[in-house]
Design a protein around this motif. Sequence first.
Motif, mmCIF file in Angstrom:
data_model
loop_
_atom_site.group_PDB
_atom_site.id
_atom_site.type_symbol
_atom_site.label_atom_id
_atom_site.label_comp_id
_atom_site.label_asym_id
_atom_site.label_seq_id
_atom_site.Cartn_x
_atom_site.Cartn_y
_atom_site.Cartn_z
ATOM 1 N N GLY A 313 0.809 -1.216 0.000
ATOM 2 C CA GLY A 313 0.000 0.000 0.000
ATOM 3 C C GLY A 313 0.843 1.266 0.000
ATOM 4 O O GLY A 313 0.372 2.334 0.387
ATOM 5 N N VAL A 316 2.098 5.061 -3.124
ATOM 6 C CA VAL A 316 1.838 6.499 -2.999
ATOM 7 C C VAL A 316 3.099 7.276 -2.607
ATOM 8 O O VAL A 316 3.299 8.405 -3.048
ATOM 9 C CB VAL A 316 0.684 6.731 -1.990
ATOM 10 N N GLU A 319 5.280 7.597 -5.680
ATOM 11 C CA GLU A 319 4.608 8.505 -6.607
ATOM 12 C C GLU A 319 4.788 9.954 -6.169
ATOM 13 O O GLU A 319 5.191 10.816 -6.954
ATOM 14 C CB GLU A 319 3.118 8.149 -6.687
ATOM 15 N N LYS A 320 4.495 10.224 -4.894
ATOM 16 C CA LYS A 320 4.569 11.612 -4.420
ATOM 17 C C LYS A 320 6.010 12.136 -4.461
ATOM 18 O O LYS A 320 6.235 13.319 -4.731
ATOM 19 C CB LYS A 320 4.027 11.732 -2.991
ATOM 20 N N ARG A 323 6.809 13.052 -8.013
ATOM 21 C CA ARG A 323 6.074 14.266 -8.397
ATOM 22 C C ARG A 323 6.707 15.530 -7.812
ATOM 23 O O ARG A 323 6.434 16.636 -8.286
ATOM 24 C CB ARG A 323 4.618 14.173 -7.951
ATOM 25 N N LEU A 332 0.967 7.952 -13.946
ATOM 26 C CA LEU A 332 0.786 6.749 -13.140
ATOM 27 C C LEU A 332 0.211 5.661 -14.043
ATOM 28 O O LEU A 332 -0.879 5.815 -14.581
ATOM 29 C CB LEU A 332 -0.164 7.035 -11.971
ATOM 30 N N ASP A 334 -1.584 2.154 -15.093
ATOM 31 C CA ASP A 334 -2.647 1.358 -14.469
ATOM 32 C C ASP A 334 -2.010 0.236 -13.656
ATOM 33 O O ASP A 334 -1.027 -0.364 -14.080
ATOM 34 C CB ASP A 334 -3.538 0.718 -15.542
ATOM 35 N N LYS B 224 -11.727 4.370 -11.947
ATOM 36 C CA LYS B 224 -10.476 4.484 -11.179
ATOM 37 C C LYS B 224 -9.388 5.113 -12.035
ATOM 38 O O LYS B 224 -8.643 5.976 -11.580
ATOM 39 C CB LYS B 224 -10.045 3.094 -10.696
ATOM 40 N N ARG B 225 -9.327 4.684 -13.306
ATOM 41 C CA ARG B 225 -8.312 5.262 -14.186
ATOM 42 C C ARG B 225 -8.546 6.770 -14.345
ATOM 43 O O ARG B 225 -7.616 7.559 -14.293
ATOM 44 C CB ARG B 225 -8.344 4.585 -15.556
ATOM 45 N N GLU B 228 -7.400 8.537 -11.229
ATOM 46 C CA GLU B 228 -5.932 8.634 -11.116
ATOM 47 C C GLU B 228 -5.359 9.583 -12.168
ATOM 48 O O GLU B 228 -4.373 10.278 -11.911
ATOM 49 C CB GLU B 228 -5.297 7.246 -11.234
ATOM 50 N N GLY B 231 -5.154 12.919 -11.028
ATOM 51 C CA GLY B 231 -4.197 13.141 -9.942
ATOM 52 C C GLY B 231 -4.648 12.608 -8.594
ATOM 53 O O GLY B 231 -3.982 12.846 -7.579
ATOM 54 N N GLY B 232 -5.763 11.897 -8.559
ATOM 55 C CA GLY B 232 -6.241 11.340 -7.295
ATOM 56 C C GLY B 232 -5.362 10.204 -6.798
ATOM 57 O O GLY B 232 -4.739 9.519 -7.588
ATOM 58 N N THR B 233 -5.323 10.028 -5.491
ATOM 59 C CA THR B 233 -4.512 8.970 -4.876
ATOM 60 C C THR B 233 -5.432 7.845 -4.421
ATOM 61 O O THR B 233 -6.214 8.013 -3.480
ATOM 62 C CB THR B 233 -3.748 9.547 -3.658
ATOM 63 N N LEU B 235 -5.769 4.420 -2.720
ATOM 64 C CA LEU B 235 -5.041 3.488 -1.857
ATOM 65 C C LEU B 235 -5.791 2.159 -1.846
ATOM 66 O O LEU B 235 -6.678 1.924 -1.020
ATOM 67 C CB LEU B 235 -4.915 4.076 -0.450
#
Lengths: 405, 377
Positions: A313, A316, A319-320, A323, A332, A334, B224-225, B228, B231-233, B235
Amino acid sequence: MKLQEITESRHNFEECMKCTVCTAYCPVLQVNPLYPGPKQAGPDGERLRLKDPFFFNYALKYCMNCKRCEVACPSDVKVADLIQSARIRYDKSKPKLRDRILASTDFMGSLARPFAPIVNGITGLGITKAALDATLKIDRHRTFPKYSGRSFEAWLRRRSREQAAFPEQVAYFHGCYVNYNNPALGKDLVKVLNALDTGVQLLEKEKCCGIALITNGMSDDARKHATHNVSVIRKAAVDKKLKVVATSSSCVLTLREEYPNLLGVDNSDIRDSIVMASRYIFERLEKGATLKFREDYHKRIAYHTPCHMEKLGWGVFSEKLLRMIPGIEFTLLDSACCGIAGTYGFKKENYESSQAVGEALFSQIRSVNPDIVACDCETCKWQIEMSTGYQVLNPISILAEALAD
Amino acid sequence: MKFNSVIIGGGLAGLVAGISLQKEGLSTAIISTGQNALHFFSGSFESLREPAPRIAELFSEAGIGIHYSEGVRLMPLGTFREAALSLDDVSIFPTSHFARKALIVGVTGYQDFFGSFLAEGLEKKGIQCRLRNFSLPELDTFRQSAGEMRSVQIAPILDRVWESAVREIRVLLKDEDAVILPQIFGFQDISVPGKIRREIPAKVVFAGTMPPSVPGIRTQRLLKRRYETLGGTYLAGDEALSAHVHKGTVHSIVTKNLDSHYLEADNFILASGGFFSKGMKSNPFQILEPVFGLDVEFASDRNDWYDPDFMKDQPYMGYGVRTDSSLRAIAGGEMMENLFAVGSILGGTRPELGSGAGLAIRSALAAVDEILKTGKR
């Protein structure tokens, strides 16, 4: 509530309500009809196996242990753990010579390292590949990772005094890949952490995390590695109160989750201290530390979340971090398995499935057409580089490359 | 980690809220504990009709075709229900007499599609039915374990060999003016159902199957794609465990995977679903909302939670969290300033009537409007 805790089934399998959602996310099931799928191999099969081990199905070896079934499960059933535990418990077949070779990453690394140029030359030859294909059933399309002449451990040991001078300290579980094949990644981590005024220490003497031993039916050996690693990590994490960082998502998943859940090795006092380097760096930056980046760094980066990073998990954090680098155009990708699953894709019988699994990811990479694919897993790197031709770098290496001197 | 809004729940409600907020330039994270009710989606957003422009836009930007017209749609047991806003997979007809004769085609070995039930229902409406199956060499391998010949196993293959499937169906077709197929086309390739409609010289109707729902999984993936891409995260596979709340304001969320790393935000949306998704839990004494301990409405006598007649309305299905008219959640009788409850965790809903999808979208958008109104950016 209490009653439920007492009666909790192994890997939570009784929570399965047969919704079949996991089957929709199993990469193997969609390409290999010989595999019964996570639901049947996991919780359904477990009920039968508990009655009689006769019901153990050798087709469970087709599970890649990517854990996507667990990420998808709405009921918190540890589907992949059930499958791997069943293999550990019931599969009495002896691992083949090939599987022993593929699984012994640190042993092979220590053998090959002194003769790196020769070994690299030989394993790269077409005739060697053909011979390995014919004799050991290691698929000829695969390229063995190159061995490095000098180990990362040796490199860092010579710098231990200079590293000890930094005010902050972390320990680094570098893993076999950084040690024998790609010391550059380890050096990149040292560069980034040093820029955060943090020195990097080796563990007292780490062994391979053991993930390949587990999946290749050598769980007794894996347990020895686990017991050893837990004790050396304990010295760093408990005695010296250090964070233990790693750059491979599969190493981290194994150290944190597979040790207690599959091998029965207790790591409860050190588990929280083991983190991906990207999480550690992100949290340092969040607490006010700063990194200075080059102004002339312009790259189009596509980030692939490795399956085990997805399970942790923590994608992120990588990724952050990426960025944050100015001048990066970020995509990002798929969430999808690349198909290699460690040693799985090296085996001749899995080659076709392996490539079919990865195809969705490969075609997305081709259409995004980035300068670099970023990803925190070495075997994903081999697979993506072989299958797409795009360069793959660990986010830490990209960070190091983008740092201002 | 800090966001404008943290959304608990990655199903239809959570994704609609997340996409809408990201589009407004607000940063969000979605905590998703396993997959969700979209995997059981019929293809119709019950209780919604002609879509509001913002709903139409949201789906079209995600690459999901939706439509609505007055009329009826075919249900999996051969009955008809009033039309609702639907995915393009679902056919809407002006009346239930949409055909004279129908050819119902299943896939040999695939057991989650009930052709005979469909036929029984349709024949009551005067539509003559003929039942046939087709098979393809590419699908044969799966019948080695027929028990696991599920929609998600055969759908990816049908994406590749849909033309052969069409050929087989055309051979079976005689004088029928409609062909009814299971809703298992277009798993990855959304264009497949449309191509099949064009290639078969009869009205093609895709009828619902047992889960997993192929159009539902596709919808989940595309939303979901889209989220994202904005720019959404997202989890995936994480779980909200508890919250830090001070004087009716939520400050942060603790999750299973991020442990000591809290997710902070100005606003929180609880879209964690009903009992199946563990948005609500029950024990022998009470029904509770596990993350915030919100007030849940339920009968005090446990015997009143359910009706012993299984087929009757089950009261527990309507239980959910209390909110005020702005969807702000209530804990201990006090309104939570920045916590909005949306989707099937809301009390008073009737999931057994299939109103879940429409409720998810409408409540999610209402919460988004509230967040935009407060102007916390």
